[in-house]
Write a protein that holds these residues in place. Structure first.
Motif, PDB file in Angstrom:
ATOM      1  N   UNK A 119       0.873  -1.170   0.000  1.00 33.83           N
ATOM      2  CA  UNK A 119       0.000   0.000   0.000  1.00 33.83           C
ATOM      3  C   UNK A 119       0.911   1.221   0.000  1.00 33.83           C
ATOM      4  N   UNK A 120       0.708   2.119  -0.961  1.00 33.15           N
ATOM      5  CA  UNK A 120       1.572   3.288  -1.118  1.00 33.15           C
ATOM      6  C   UNK A 120       0.776   4.556  -0.855  1.00 33.15           C
ATOM      7  N   UNK A 121       1.254   5.364   0.073  1.00 33.39           N
ATOM      8  CA  UNK A 121       0.677   6.679   0.353  1.00 33.39           C
ATOM      9  C   UNK A 121       1.485   7.730  -0.385  1.00 33.39           C
ATOM     10  N   UNK A 122       0.786   8.568  -1.156  1.00 33.52           N
ATOM     11  CA  UNK A 122       1.434   9.658  -1.885  1.00 33.52           C
ATOM     12  C   UNK A 122       0.949  10.981  -1.300  1.00 33.52           C
ATOM     13  N   UNK A 123       1.889  11.849  -0.960  1.00 32.87           N
ATOM     14  CA  UNK A 123       1.552  13.158  -0.410  1.00 32.87           C
ATOM     15  C   UNK A 123       2.203  14.250  -1.255  1.00 32.87           C
ATOM     16  N   UNK A 124       2.031  15.487  -0.816  1.00 34.72           N
ATOM     17  CA  UNK A 124       2.664  16.591  -1.535  1.00 34.72           C
ATOM     18  C   UNK A 124       4.173  16.617  -1.315  1.00 34.72           C
ATOM     19  N   UNK A 125       4.667  15.767  -0.398  1.00 40.32           N
ATOM     20  CA  UNK A 125       6.102  15.726  -0.118  1.00 40.32           C
ATOM     21  C   UNK A 125       6.803  14.548  -0.767  1.00 40.32           C
ATOM     22  N   UNK A 126       6.171  13.348  -0.735  1.00 38.19           N
ATOM     23  CA  UNK A 126       6.882  12.131  -1.135  1.00 38.19           C
ATOM     24  C   UNK A 126       5.885  10.984  -1.240  1.00 38.19           C
ATOM     25  N   UNK A 127       6.393   9.766  -1.517  1.00 39.32           N
ATOM     26  CA  UNK A 127       5.581   8.544  -1.529  1.00 39.32           C
ATOM     27  C   UNK A 127       6.170   7.574  -0.507  1.00 39.32           C
ATOM     28  N   UNK A 128       5.278   6.844   0.204  1.00 38.39           N
ATOM     29  CA  UNK A 128       5.692   5.967   1.288  1.00 38.39           C
ATOM     30  C   UNK A 128       5.009   4.610   1.150  1.00 38.39           C
ATOM     31  N   UNK A 129       5.777   3.537   1.307  1.00 36.23           N
ATOM     32  CA  UNK A 129       5.214   2.188   1.364  1.00 36.23           C
ATOM     33  C   UNK A 129       4.788   1.942   2.806  1.00 36.23           C
ATOM     34  N   UNK A 130       3.499   1.941   3.062  1.00 34.55           N
ATOM     35  CA  UNK A 130       3.003   1.840   4.425  1.00 34.55           C
ATOM     36  C   UNK A 130       3.457   0.540   5.076  1.00 34.55           C
ATOM     37  N   UNK A 131       3.895   0.621   6.309  1.00 39.81           N
ATOM     38  CA  UNK A 131       4.352  -0.548   7.036  1.00 39.81           C
ATOM     39  C   UNK A 131       3.205  -1.541   7.205  1.00 39.81           C
ATOM     40  N   UNK A 132       3.499  -2.826   7.013  1.00 39.35           N
ATOM     41  CA  UNK A 132       2.457  -3.832   7.066  1.00 39.35           C
ATOM     42  C   UNK A 132       1.902  -4.091   8.444  1.00 39.35           C
ATOM     43  N   UNK A 133       2.654  -3.734   9.516  1.00 43.55           N
ATOM     44  CA  UNK A 133       2.213  -4.005  10.875  1.00 43.55           C
ATOM     45  C   UNK A 133       1.456  -2.840  11.490  1.00 43.55           C
TER      46      UNK A 133
END
Length: 546
Positions: free
Chosen positions: A210-224
């Motif tokens: 699951x990838x969160x994209x914001x106005x700053x960057x993109x993050x692979x959400x931690x599974x836990x």
């Protein structure tokens, strides 16, 4: 693990039967010792579920308890707990037994068990063992435990809460009961930025993200714990690490010879990563036709989601479908090319490629394997449906059985028609039903339904949201191999609509609605409604993998 005692009765019974069969003419006297046979059934309390041999029980980690109060039955009427020893064993499915300490998997030594579930989300083989102290015989009741997690699956709703990236979760515990978890990122010190997109890509080998994209960057959400931070920025998946990586689209090809993770970034560059290659990284942009002609892609990526596609004709098809906005044409990344090339089709021709200047408005990957798109002519607003599917065929079987046959992938035009109806020329959101030939679109706070099977009939209004803005509307195909229950599978045929009531505060203005869609263009019915979200941007369904 030692389960020898569990089978003692079976062995003894078989031995007695063999001796009896071999000595049928022997008239001597023999003494037989009867065995106290123990069975499990029922429950001491009406509000505690019964333990049934072979049954699968679903529980939610950190929410539910493993709770049983089994009733013992004995051929000798021995039901005193002091006459028995009890064990509740919980073993991860597919675990290597030699790596397990028997004491670690024994979670309770009483007849009645009531303990909170804190296990990782997966499926477990479980045993309730009852040992008759006098005879030494152990009687076992096997069952299965499927542990689910609020962070491992559910409807993830991305909200803007006064600039904070808020993720709420709707967890469907069963067909009628939901657990609502608010602001799963609350409490983390790291501010990921203002929310823009949320992507989920299922992958059958366990690398779903699951990838969160914001106005700053993109993050692979931690599974836990779903945290977004410096440690799980998407940039760490690049060979040459960029300063940031904000993406417009993300997809993983599931059923192709090449399993590619493909992304399109904010600069309209396309990157691919080979998921079958251990340690592979995104390297260089491939946004050139045949490696030479630059183009601008539409922010959509098509892949085959047909989970029946182990059939050769589907599984060996091409992995990635793209659309070239510069030249108005469909492109494909094949099993043998790193760069996109102009798409060619076998079989019946329904449309031209290039498309004559049309722009892509929508592309969806469906459970049937057909990739469905909406294109619009910018000169007059006319809007069209395009359907494409990937296939392959065996060209020639080799002489020797140990050699692989030559597989030839090809592409097929699976559908085409003009979409007509009120406001369709300005509609921006489209979604396709996974079973029926329906496409839905939004215009002027209303939702319209168009029957692709009867393209001469205009779309009809089916829903209206006065005073609300439709943030997103879509069907979510379930592509995992897990054997979902019927009520779970039915969710992929529900139209899910997210709206924002702009008269309310940003922290509570969002609503999620789920509609059942009947056949024959019958009216939609509201299945459920959940309120209290922030300003909804997007939503996904994060599938479990166990």
């Amino acid at each position: 693990m030692k389960f020898n005692n569990i089978f003692n009765v079976f062995i003894l019974t078989s031995l007695f039967a063999a001796v009896a069969a071999g000595c049928s003419d022997d008239l001597g006297n023999y003494g037989y010792v009867p065995v106290n046979e123990v069975s499990v059934g029922g429950s001491e309390s009406d509000d505690i579920q019964e333990l049934v041999s072979g049954k699968t029980y679903q529980v939610v980690a950190h929410v539910d308890h493993l709770k049983f109060s089994p009733v013992l039955s004995s051929t000798f009427d021995i039901t005193d707990d002091s006459k028995y020893e009890f064990e509740w064993r919980v073993v991860p499915r597919n675990a290597e037994t030699e790596d397990l300490d028997p004491e670690d998997i024994v979670v309770c030594r009483e007849r009645c068990i009531d303990i909170p579930v804190t296990l990782p989300a997966t499926t477990y083989n479980c045993f309730f063992n009852v040992k008759d102290i006098e005879s030494g015989i152990t009687w076992s009741t096997p069952f299965y435990l499927q542990v689910r997690s609020l962070t491992g699956e559910g409807w993830f709703v991305l909200c803007d809460d006064h600039g904070w990236s808020r993720i709420d979760v709707i967890f469907n515990k069963d067909a009628n009961e939901d657990i609502i978890a608010r602001d799963m990122l609350a409490g983390q010190e790291f501010d990921p930025g203002k929310p823009e997109h949320l992507f989920f890509n299922y992958y059958r080998y366990g690398q779903e993200i699951a990838v969160l994209v914001t106005d700053k960057d993109s993050y692979i959400l931690d599974g836990e714990d779903l945290h977004a931070g410096e440690d799980n920025r998407l940039v760490w998946n690049f060979g040459v690490v960029p300063d940031k990586m904000r993406i417009k689209s993300s997809a993983k090809s599931l059923y192709a010879l090449r399993n590619l993770w493909t992304i399109i970034d904010e600069n309209d560059d396309i990157y691919t990563l080979d998921l079958k290659a251990s340690g592979s990284l995104f390297e260089y942009p491939v946004t050139k036709i045949n490696g030479t002609q630059p183009f601008t892609p539409a922010p959509f990526i098509g892949v085959n989601l047909n989970n029946n596609s182990w059939k050769e004709e589907m599984e060996n098809g091409n992995p990635i479908l793209l659309y070239d906005e510069t030249n108005s044409q469909f492109l494909v990344i094949t099993n043998t090319s790193n760069y996109p090339q102009v798409m060619e089709f076998n079989g019946t021709r329904l449309f031209d490629n290039p498309t004559g200047g049309r722009k892509m408005v929508c592309m969806e990957n469906t459970h049937s394997g057909v990739i469905k798109s909406v294109l619009r002519d910018p000169s007059n607003g006319e809007t069209y449906y395009y359907g494409i599917s990937f296939h392959a065929e065996t060209k020639e079987h080799p002489i020797y059985w140990w050699l692989d046959p030559e597989i030839i992938p090809y592409n097929r035009q699976a559908g085409y028609c003009k979409i007509i109806g009120p406001g369709v020329e300005r509609a921006e959101k489209f979604t396709f039903h996974g079973m029926f030939p329906y496409v839905f679109y939004t215009a002027d706070h209303k939702i319209y339904q168009f029957n692709l099977g009867e393209p001469d009939k205009p779309a009809v209004e089916v829903l209206s949201f006065p005073g609300e803005e439709v943030a997103e509307m879509k069907f979510v195909p379930f592509v995992g191999w897990i054997a979902y229950q019927d009520w779970e599978r039915a969710r992929e045929y529900q139209l899910v609509v997210a709206t924002n009531d702009m008269s309310l505060d940003e922290s509570t203005r969002g609503t999620m609605r789920f509609y059942d869609v009947p056949n024959l263009m019958q009216p939609l019915t509201l299945h459920k409604e959940v309120n209290g979200f922030g300003h909804i941007k997007e939503f996904i369904y994060k599938e479990r993998h166990n």
